[in-house]
Design a protein around this motif. Structure first.
Motif, short mmCIF file in Angstrom:
data_model
loop_
_atom_site.label_atom_id
_atom_site.label_comp_id
_atom_site.label_asym_id
_atom_site.label_seq_id
_atom_site.Cartn_x
_atom_site.Cartn_y
_atom_site.Cartn_z
N CYS A 135 0.82 -1.22 0.00
CA CYS A 135 0.00 0.00 0.00
C CYS A 135 0.85 1.27 0.00
O CYS A 135 0.48 2.26 -0.62
N HIS A 136 1.98 1.25 0.72
CA HIS A 136 2.78 2.46 0.89
C HIS A 136 3.83 2.66 -0.19
O HIS A 136 4.43 3.72 -0.27
N GLU A 159 3.19 9.10 -2.88
CA GLU A 159 1.82 8.71 -2.55
C GLU A 159 1.62 7.22 -2.80
O GLU A 159 2.03 6.69 -3.83
N LYS A 170 -1.23 3.74 -2.38
CA LYS A 170 -2.62 3.45 -2.68
C LYS A 170 -3.01 2.18 -1.96
O LYS A 170 -2.32 1.17 -2.06
N HIS A 171 -4.13 2.23 -1.23
CA HIS A 171 -4.58 1.05 -0.49
C HIS A 171 -4.81 -0.10 -1.48
O HIS A 171 -5.42 0.08 -2.52
N ILE A 211 -2.93 7.23 -0.26
CA ILE A 211 -2.26 7.27 1.04
C ILE A 211 -1.08 8.23 0.90
O ILE A 211 -0.24 8.07 0.01
N TRP A 224 -2.69 3.21 13.60
CA TRP A 224 -2.25 2.69 12.30
C TRP A 224 -1.28 1.53 12.45
O TRP A 224 -1.30 0.60 11.63
N ASN A 274 -2.43 -1.78 10.63
CA ASN A 274 -1.57 -2.25 9.55
C ASN A 274 -0.80 -3.51 9.92
O ASN A 274 -0.59 -4.39 9.07
#
Length: 131
Positions: free
Chosen positions: A62-63, A70, A72-73, A80, A101, A105
């Motif tokens: 995701c990160h 940036e 994205k989930h 994100i 988080w 996570n």
């Protein structure tokens, strides 16, 4: 008595972070390092961040890798903000958000809570990323 003395620094950091709600990434790094009683490792943090741990996702799913832009989930495609503190000054500054988080996570990536050592290693890696 020896255990109490070793726990005291992390307890005082935890109390000061919890009471103020605001901190900086170095405060969290010191806290996790004191709790784990180990020196954080940038290399272990990078490996942990980029690896799958038996579940479908890694942190980098995701990160991004490196987590300086940036993300994205992986399932919702929600944007994100950058995770590395030097690329996003809001990261690791609010104890409630950091706790929330890491809990969420770590459960997604590991299926359990992260250990203080894992948190320290990941944060050491994230702090090593510079503009």
């Amino acid at each position: 008595m020896k255990i109490i003395l070793k726990a005291a620094p992390s307890l005082s950091l935890l109390i000061s972070v919890g009471a103020s709600q605001a901190a900086d990434p170095q405060t969290f790094l010191k806290l996790y390092s004191a709790e784990s009683q180990e020196a954080p490792s940038v290399q272990k943090g990078e490996k942990f961040f980029s690896s799958k741990h038996g579940n479908e996702w890694s942190c980098s799913s995701c990160h991004g890798m490196p987590p300086t832009g940036e993300g994205k989930h992986a399932s919702t495609n929600k944007a994100i903000a950058p995770l590395a503190p030097s690329f996003n000054s809001d990261r690791f500054t609010d104890s409630a958000k950091v706790d929330k988080w890491f809990k969420r996570n770590c459960n997604d990536v590991l299926g359990r809570a992260c250990t203080p050592s894992e948190k320290a290693d990941v944060l050491a890696y994230l702090l090593s990323l510079k503009k």
